[in-house]
Design a protein around this motif. Structure first.
Motif, mmCIF file in Angstrom:
data_model
loop_
_atom_site.group_PDB
_atom_site.id
_atom_site.type_symbol
_atom_site.label_atom_id
_atom_site.label_comp_id
_atom_site.label_asym_id
_atom_site.label_seq_id
_atom_site.Cartn_x
_atom_site.Cartn_y
_atom_site.Cartn_z
ATOM 1 N N PRO A 16 0.828 -1.207 0.000
ATOM 2 C CA PRO A 16 0.000 0.000 0.000
ATOM 3 C C PRO A 16 0.864 1.259 0.000
ATOM 4 N N VAL A 17 0.359 2.268 -0.664
ATOM 5 C CA VAL A 17 1.046 3.554 -0.695
ATOM 6 C C VAL A 17 0.835 4.274 0.633
ATOM 7 N N ALA A 18 -0.344 4.123 1.209
ATOM 8 C CA ALA A 18 -0.666 4.756 2.489
ATOM 9 C C ALA A 18 -1.406 3.758 3.353
ATOM 10 N N ILE A 19 -1.362 3.978 4.622
ATOM 11 C CA ILE A 19 -2.095 3.132 5.558
ATOM 12 C C ILE A 19 -3.273 3.937 6.078
ATOM 13 N N LEU A 20 -4.444 3.363 5.968
ATOM 14 C CA LEU A 20 -5.654 4.017 6.445
ATOM 15 C C LEU A 20 -5.816 3.781 7.943
ATOM 16 N N PRO A 21 -6.442 4.718 8.656
ATOM 17 C CA PRO A 21 -6.664 4.522 10.093
ATOM 18 C C PRO A 21 -7.395 3.224 10.407
ATOM 19 N N SER A 22 -8.302 2.803 9.527
ATOM 20 C CA SER A 22 -9.047 1.567 9.771
ATOM 21 C C SER A 22 -8.156 0.328 9.676
ATOM 22 N N GLN A 23 -6.959 0.465 9.093
ATOM 23 C CA GLN A 23 -6.044 -0.663 8.976
ATOM 24 C C GLN A 23 -5.142 -0.796 10.202
ATOM 25 N N LEU A 24 -5.131 0.213 11.039
ATOM 26 C CA LEU A 24 -4.289 0.162 12.224
ATOM 27 C C LEU A 24 -4.959 -0.656 13.309
ATOM 28 N N VAL A 25 -4.180 -1.187 14.201
ATOM 29 C CA VAL A 25 -4.710 -1.933 15.339
ATOM 30 C C VAL A 25 -5.410 -0.938 16.258
ATOM 31 N N PRO A 26 -6.636 -1.223 16.670
ATOM 32 C CA PRO A 26 -7.333 -0.278 17.553
ATOM 33 C C PRO A 26 -6.602 -0.139 18.890
ATOM 34 N N ARG A 27 -6.778 1.025 19.506
ATOM 35 C CA ARG A 27 -6.141 1.278 20.798
ATOM 36 C C ARG A 27 -6.678 0.313 21.840
ATOM 37 N N ILE A 28 -5.809 -0.069 22.724
ATOM 38 C CA ILE A 28 -6.214 -0.915 23.839
ATOM 39 C C ILE A 28 -6.912 -0.013 24.855
ATOM 40 N N ALA A 29 -7.945 -0.515 25.497
ATOM 41 C CA ALA A 29 -8.773 0.295 26.394
ATOM 42 C C ALA A 29 -7.956 0.989 27.485
ATOM 43 N N HIS A 30 -6.906 0.363 27.973
ATOM 44 C CA HIS A 30 -6.139 0.976 29.060
ATOM 45 C C HIS A 30 -5.063 1.932 28.555
ATOM 46 N N GLN A 31 -5.045 2.198 27.274
ATOM 47 C CA GLN A 31 -4.113 3.159 26.696
ATOM 48 C C GLN A 31 -4.906 4.243 25.979
ATOM 49 N N PRO A 32 -5.431 5.208 26.740
ATOM 50 C CA PRO A 32 -6.249 6.240 26.098
ATOM 51 C C PRO A 32 -5.417 7.133 25.195
ATOM 52 N N GLY A 33 -6.084 7.690 24.223
ATOM 53 C CA GLY A 33 -5.426 8.594 23.294
ATOM 54 C C GLY A 33 -5.122 9.930 23.943
ATOM 55 N N PRO A 34 -4.419 10.781 23.232
ATOM 56 C CA PRO A 34 -4.024 12.068 23.802
ATOM 57 C C PRO A 34 -5.216 12.959 24.158
ATOM 58 N N GLU A 35 -6.296 12.865 23.401
ATOM 59 C CA GLU A 35 -7.475 13.678 23.706
ATOM 60 C C GLU A 35 -8.071 13.280 25.047
ATOM 61 N N MET A 36 -8.151 11.975 25.285
ATOM 62 C CA MET A 36 -8.699 11.485 26.554
ATOM 63 C C MET A 36 -7.781 11.858 27.717
ATOM 64 N N ARG A 37 -6.488 11.767 27.499
ATOM 65 C CA ARG A 37 -5.543 12.153 28.558
ATOM 66 C C ARG A 37 -5.661 13.640 28.869
ATOM 67 N N LEU A 38 -5.885 14.450 27.849
ATOM 68 C CA LEU A 38 -6.057 15.881 28.061
ATOM 69 C C LEU A 38 -7.312 16.161 28.886
ATOM 70 N N LEU A 39 -8.419 15.542 28.528
ATOM 71 C CA LEU A 39 -9.657 15.739 29.284
ATOM 72 C C LEU A 39 -9.514 15.269 30.724
ATOM 73 N N ALA A 40 -8.849 14.139 30.910
ATOM 74 C CA ALA A 40 -8.621 13.642 32.271
ATOM 75 C C ALA A 40 -7.743 14.602 33.064
ATOM 76 N N ALA A 41 -6.758 15.200 32.416
ATOM 77 C CA ALA A 41 -5.874 16.152 33.088
ATOM 78 C C ALA A 41 -6.625 17.422 33.469
ATOM 79 N N VAL A 42 -7.526 17.877 32.605
ATOM 80 C CA VAL A 42 -8.336 19.063 32.915
ATOM 81 C C VAL A 42 -9.195 18.792 34.143
ATOM 82 N N LEU A 43 -9.848 17.644 34.160
ATOM 83 C CA LEU A 43 -10.691 17.281 35.306
ATOM 84 C C LEU A 43 -9.857 17.119 36.566
ATOM 85 N N GLU A 44 -8.738 16.450 36.457
ATOM 86 C CA GLU A 44 -7.870 16.237 37.616
ATOM 87 C C GLU A 44 -7.380 17.569 38.197
ATOM 88 N N ASP A 45 -7.008 18.496 37.336
ATOM 89 C CA ASP A 45 -6.548 19.798 37.796
ATOM 90 C C ASP A 45 -7.660 20.537 38.542
#
Length: 111
Positions: A16-45
């Motif tokens: 493939p010339v490019a890899i589509l997001p749907s071809q990537l392995v989905p995130r594991i539930a205990h490894q939140p993405g940066p957006e979730m970490r940001l929201l959690a940090a806002v709440l924690e603060d």
């Protein structure tokens, strides 16, 4: 005469010339993405500002307390970082978070 039997890697030709997001392995539930970490940090603060400054005597710490307290108890949801939206995205019950936080404040201040 050139040797035409030289093996060439076919992966680069047919890969493939490019890899589509749907071809990537989905995130594991205990490894939140940066957006979730940001929201959690806002709440924690905000929680830390409320709990840590609930008995504040200085103007700056009292201001931090009030700003965070107002954000947590505000019922607006018209912007992405509103408390209700943050709780919703993080899968938290906003009422339960508020109740738990209020009991922590009451216990901290001796009310």
């Amino acid at each position: 005469m050139r040797n035409l039997s030289v093996a060439h890697p076919t992966a680069s030709v047919f890969g493939p010339v490019a890899i589509l997001p749907s071809q990537l392995v989905p995130r594991i539930a205990h490894q939140p993405g940066p957006e979730m970490r940001l929201l959690a940090a806002v709440l924690e603060d905000a929680v830390n500002c409320v709990v840590g400054n609930s008995d504040a005597r200085t103007r700056q710490r009292r201001r931090e307390f009030l700003k965070a307290y107002e954000w947590i108890w505000e019922d607006r949801s018209d912007w992405p970082f509103a408390f209700l939206n943050v709780c919703d995205v993080l899968g938290l019950d906003a009422s339960a978070v508020r109740a738990r936080l209020q009991s922590s404040i009451d216990g901290h201040t001796g009310a």
